[in-house]
Scaffold this motif. Sequence first.
Motif, PDB file in Angstrom:
ATOM      1  N   LEU A   7       0.814  -1.213   0.000  1.00 21.48           N
ATOM      2  CA  LEU A   7       0.000   0.000   0.000  1.00 21.48           C
ATOM      3  C   LEU A   7       0.848   1.264   0.000  1.00 21.48           C
ATOM      4  CD1 LEU A   7      -3.045  -0.756   2.313  1.00 21.48           C
ATOM      5  CD2 LEU A   7      -3.070  -0.198  -0.116  1.00 21.48           C
ATOM      6  N   LEU A   8       2.057   1.175   0.501  1.00 23.41           N
ATOM      7  CA  LEU A   8       2.940   2.341   0.472  1.00 23.41           C
ATOM      8  C   LEU A   8       3.181   2.780  -0.971  1.00 23.41           C
ATOM      9  CD1 LEU A   8       5.583   1.353   3.178  1.00 23.41           C
ATOM     10  CD2 LEU A   8       3.630   2.891   3.428  1.00 23.41           C
ATOM     11  N   ARG A   9       3.363   1.825  -1.861  1.00 25.13           N
ATOM     12  CA  ARG A   9       3.593   2.158  -3.268  1.00 25.13           C
ATOM     13  C   ARG A   9       2.335   2.769  -3.898  1.00 25.13           C
ATOM     14  NH1 ARG A   9       6.920  -2.394  -2.586  1.00 25.13           N
ATOM     15  NH2 ARG A   9       5.252  -3.890  -2.997  1.00 25.13           N
ATOM     16  N   VAL A  10       1.173   2.284  -3.486  1.00 33.36           N
ATOM     17  CA  VAL A  10      -0.074   2.863  -3.993  1.00 33.36           C
ATOM     18  C   VAL A  10      -0.205   4.314  -3.519  1.00 33.36           C
ATOM     19  CG1 VAL A  10      -2.589   2.684  -4.016  1.00 33.36           C
ATOM     20  CG2 VAL A  10      -1.204   0.609  -4.045  1.00 33.36           C
ATOM     21  N   ILE A  11       0.100   4.533  -2.250  1.00 33.27           N
ATOM     22  CA  ILE A  11       0.058   5.896  -1.708  1.00 33.27           C
ATOM     23  C   ILE A  11       1.006   6.801  -2.479  1.00 33.27           C
ATOM     24  CG2 ILE A  11       0.597   7.317   0.311  1.00 33.27           C
ATOM     25  CD1 ILE A  11      -0.313   4.915   2.048  1.00 33.27           C
ATOM     26  N   GLY A  12       2.221   6.322  -2.710  1.00 36.87           N
ATOM     27  CA  GLY A  12       3.205   7.112  -3.443  1.00 36.87           C
ATOM     28  C   GLY A  12       2.747   7.459  -4.849  1.00 36.87           C
ATOM     29  N   ARG A  13       2.101   6.496  -5.503  1.00 39.46           N
ATOM     30  CA  ARG A  13       1.622   6.738  -6.873  1.00 39.46           C
ATOM     31  C   ARG A  13       0.508   7.777  -6.876  1.00 39.46           C
ATOM     32  NH1 ARG A  13      -2.649   4.606  -9.235  1.00 39.46           N
ATOM     33  NH2 ARG A  13      -2.817   2.860  -7.781  1.00 39.46           N
ATOM     34  N   LEU A  14      -0.452   7.633  -5.966  1.00 41.04           N
ATOM     35  CA  LEU A  14      -1.568   8.576  -5.929  1.00 41.04           C
ATOM     36  C   LEU A  14      -1.110   9.981  -5.533  1.00 41.04           C
ATOM     37  CD1 LEU A  14      -4.434   6.456  -4.292  1.00 41.04           C
ATOM     38  CD2 LEU A  14      -4.116   7.015  -6.705  1.00 41.04           C
ATOM     39  N   ALA A  15      -0.093  10.053  -4.677  1.00 44.43           N
ATOM     40  CA  ALA A  15       0.400  11.351  -4.206  1.00 44.43           C
ATOM     41  C   ALA A  15       1.292  12.045  -5.233  1.00 44.43           C
ATOM     42  CB  ALA A  15       1.160  11.178  -2.897  1.00 44.43           C
ATOM     43  N   GLU A  16       1.725  11.303  -6.257  1.00 44.32           N
ATOM     44  CA  GLU A  16       2.602  11.863  -7.291  1.00 44.32           C
ATOM     45  C   GLU A  16       3.797  12.567  -6.644  1.00 44.32           C
ATOM     46  OE1 GLU A  16       0.472  14.150 -10.199  1.00 44.32           O
ATOM     47  OE2 GLU A  16      -1.138  12.667 -10.371  1.00 44.32           O
ATOM     48  N   LEU A  17       4.506  11.822  -5.804  1.00 50.89           N
ATOM     49  CA  LEU A  17       5.616  12.388  -5.037  1.00 50.89           C
ATOM     50  C   LEU A  17       6.751  12.849  -5.948  1.00 50.89           C
ATOM     51  CD1 LEU A  17       5.752   9.754  -2.157  1.00 50.89           C
ATOM     52  CD2 LEU A  17       4.648  12.010  -2.113  1.00 50.89           C
ATOM     53  N   ARG A  18       7.349  13.991  -5.567  1.00 45.91           N
ATOM     54  CA  ARG A  18       8.480  14.553  -6.315  1.00 45.91           C
ATOM     55  C   ARG A  18       9.600  14.909  -5.334  1.00 45.91           C
ATOM     56  NH1 ARG A  18       3.885  16.645  -8.895  1.00 45.91           N
ATOM     57  NH2 ARG A  18       3.767  16.134 -11.114  1.00 45.91           N
ATOM     58  N   PRO A  19      10.843  14.902  -5.785  1.00 48.38           N
ATOM     59  CA  PRO A  19      11.972  15.175  -4.879  1.00 48.38           C
ATOM     60  C   PRO A  19      11.885  16.521  -4.171  1.00 48.38           C
ATOM     61  CG  PRO A  19      12.770  14.241  -6.939  1.00 48.38           C
ATOM     62  CD  PRO A  19      11.315  14.531  -7.135  1.00 48.38           C
ATOM     63  N   GLU A  20      11.235  17.492  -4.773  1.00 47.19           N
ATOM     64  CA  GLU A  20      11.157  18.826  -4.163  1.00 47.19           C
ATOM     65  C   GLU A  20       9.976  19.003  -3.221  1.00 47.19           C
ATOM     66  OE1 GLU A  20       9.049  19.164  -8.227  1.00 47.19           O
ATOM     67  OE2 GLU A  20      10.746  18.065  -7.339  1.00 47.19           O
ATOM     68  N   ASP A  21       9.157  17.981  -3.047  1.00 47.64           N
ATOM     69  CA  ASP A  21       7.931  18.114  -2.254  1.00 47.64           C
ATOM     70  C   ASP A  21       8.191  18.337  -0.769  1.00 47.64           C
ATOM     71  OD1 ASP A  21       6.148  17.858  -4.348  1.00 47.64           O
ATOM     72  OD2 ASP A  21       5.848  15.705  -4.077  1.00 47.64           O
ATOM     73  N   ILE A  22       7.361  19.209  -0.172  1.00 44.69           N
ATOM     74  CA  ILE A  22       7.277  19.359   1.274  1.00 44.69           C
ATOM     75  C   ILE A  22       5.950  18.719   1.673  1.00 44.69           C
ATOM     76  CG2 ILE A  22       7.331  20.937   3.238  1.00 44.69           C
ATOM     77  CD1 ILE A  22       9.834  21.056   1.466  1.00 44.69           C
ATOM     78  N   VAL A  23       6.006  17.692   2.513  1.00 47.48           N
ATOM     79  CA  VAL A  23       4.832  16.864   2.803  1.00 47.48           C
ATOM     80  C   VAL A  23       4.462  16.961   4.282  1.00 47.48           C
ATOM     81  CG1 VAL A  23       3.967  14.481   2.901  1.00 47.48           C
ATOM     82  CG2 VAL A  23       5.285  15.254   0.924  1.00 47.48           C
ATOM     83  N   LEU A  24       3.165  17.024   4.552  1.00 46.48           N
ATOM     84  CA  LEU A  24       2.639  16.919   5.911  1.00 46.48           C
ATOM     85  C   LEU A  24       2.074  15.516   6.096  1.00 46.48           C
ATOM     86  CD1 LEU A  24       1.580  17.994   8.654  1.00 46.48           C
ATOM     87  CD2 LEU A  24      -0.429  18.855   7.416  1.00 46.48           C
ATOM     88  N   GLU A  25       2.520  14.823   7.140  1.00 49.38           N
ATOM     89  CA  GLU A  25       1.970  13.518   7.494  1.00 49.38           C
ATOM     90  C   GLU A  25       1.395  13.603   8.901  1.00 49.38           C
ATOM     91  OE1 GLU A  25       3.087   8.805   8.211  1.00 49.38           O
ATOM     92  OE2 GLU A  25       4.679  10.306   8.160  1.00 49.38           O
ATOM     93  N   VAL A  26       0.133  13.292   9.053  1.00 41.14           N
ATOM     94  CA  VAL A  26      -0.508  13.286  10.369  1.00 41.14           C
ATOM     95  C   VAL A  26      -0.737  11.840  10.787  1.00 41.14           C
ATOM     96  CG1 VAL A  26      -2.575  13.917  11.658  1.00 41.14           C
ATOM     97  CG2 VAL A  26      -1.615  15.519   9.979  1.00 41.14           C
ATOM     98  N   GLY A  27      -0.206  11.483  11.956  1.00 42.60           N
ATOM     99  CA  GLY A  27      -0.333  10.117  12.448  1.00 42.60           C
ATOM    100  C   GLY A  27       0.720   9.183  11.900  1.00 42.60           C
ATOM    101  N   PRO A  28       2.017   9.492  12.052  1.00 39.47           N
ATOM    102  CA  PRO A  28       3.060   8.598  11.528  1.00 39.47           C
ATOM    103  C   PRO A  28       3.146   7.272  12.259  1.00 39.47           C
ATOM    104  CG  PRO A  28       4.036  10.359  12.822  1.00 39.47           C
ATOM    105  CD  PRO A  28       2.585  10.709  12.647  1.00 39.47           C
ATOM    106  N   GLY A  29       2.674   7.223  13.501  1.00 39.71           N
ATOM    107  CA  GLY A  29       2.694   5.961  14.239  1.00 39.71           C
ATOM    108  C   GLY A  29       4.096   5.434  14.433  1.00 39.71           C
TER     109      GLY A  29
END
Length: 272
Positions: free
Chosen positions: A32-54
């Motif tokens: 599912l991590l790969r699915v998340i990455g694909r949907l998020a269209e991650l790029r090297p320059e991205d600044i990302v907010l993650e809530v609930g890293p666990g």
Amino acid sequence: MTGRDDGPRAGRSGQPPAKRELGQHFLVDENLLRVIGRLAELRPEDIVLEVGPGLGALTAYLADRVALVHAVEIDRSLEPRLREAFAGRGNVELNIGDALRLDLASLDPPPAKLVSNLPYNIATPLVVESLDGLPSLTRWTVMVQREVADRFFAQPSTKAYGAVSVLVQLAAERTGFHPVSRTVFRPQPNVDSALVAFRRRTLPDSYPRVKEVVGASFAHRRKRLPNSLELAGTATREEAAAALESIGREPRVRAEELAPPEFVALAEALDR
């Protein structure tokens, strides 16, 4: 909604127990991590907010692919483990506290993407408040309860359609959807989940007022819209009926029958 990731290690001895009062369910499907990455269209320059890293599985995945991760965790018992896991990473900023109470708009640099496996109990308010409260966000990719995901982009006159649907659809358009079985979490929740991705639209200039009108409209959703608006103190029945007629709607209409753009028109009509 679904709150905490632990990749393939979930369920092994030594793992902190998930706390149901915090909406925690540890993800045990690394695919599912790969699915998340694909949907998020991650790029090297991205600044990302993650809530609930666990336990940090998604955090590590993100940190390998983006410039910076602002990780917000409410569970202080997980802080030592997270700080140890990312001690050598210069691109993970850990914030301990309640995401609904922290001033996320002051994060520096500001995040452009929200990518999270959200705890059950904060998913809806966090997403709704981020629409105008975090103007730097341009994309959301969130794992939420399936019922919540369906609500975000529900159509008028359906059971799932409500205030959340209107506000999300005025602010964003859906770009991806991926159903997730309850079997990929430990402990297993009583509901299925879904990954939903959406990107920002330009907010209407009157969005704060529209947000107020939408909340009042659905506060008593079984009542006719003029009655609901009057009960909420937003307008008298007569004012609401006149505003509805001016946008081509009968006074007998209920909130669930109006499409999102009609609420913009209604809010403007009420203020004339």
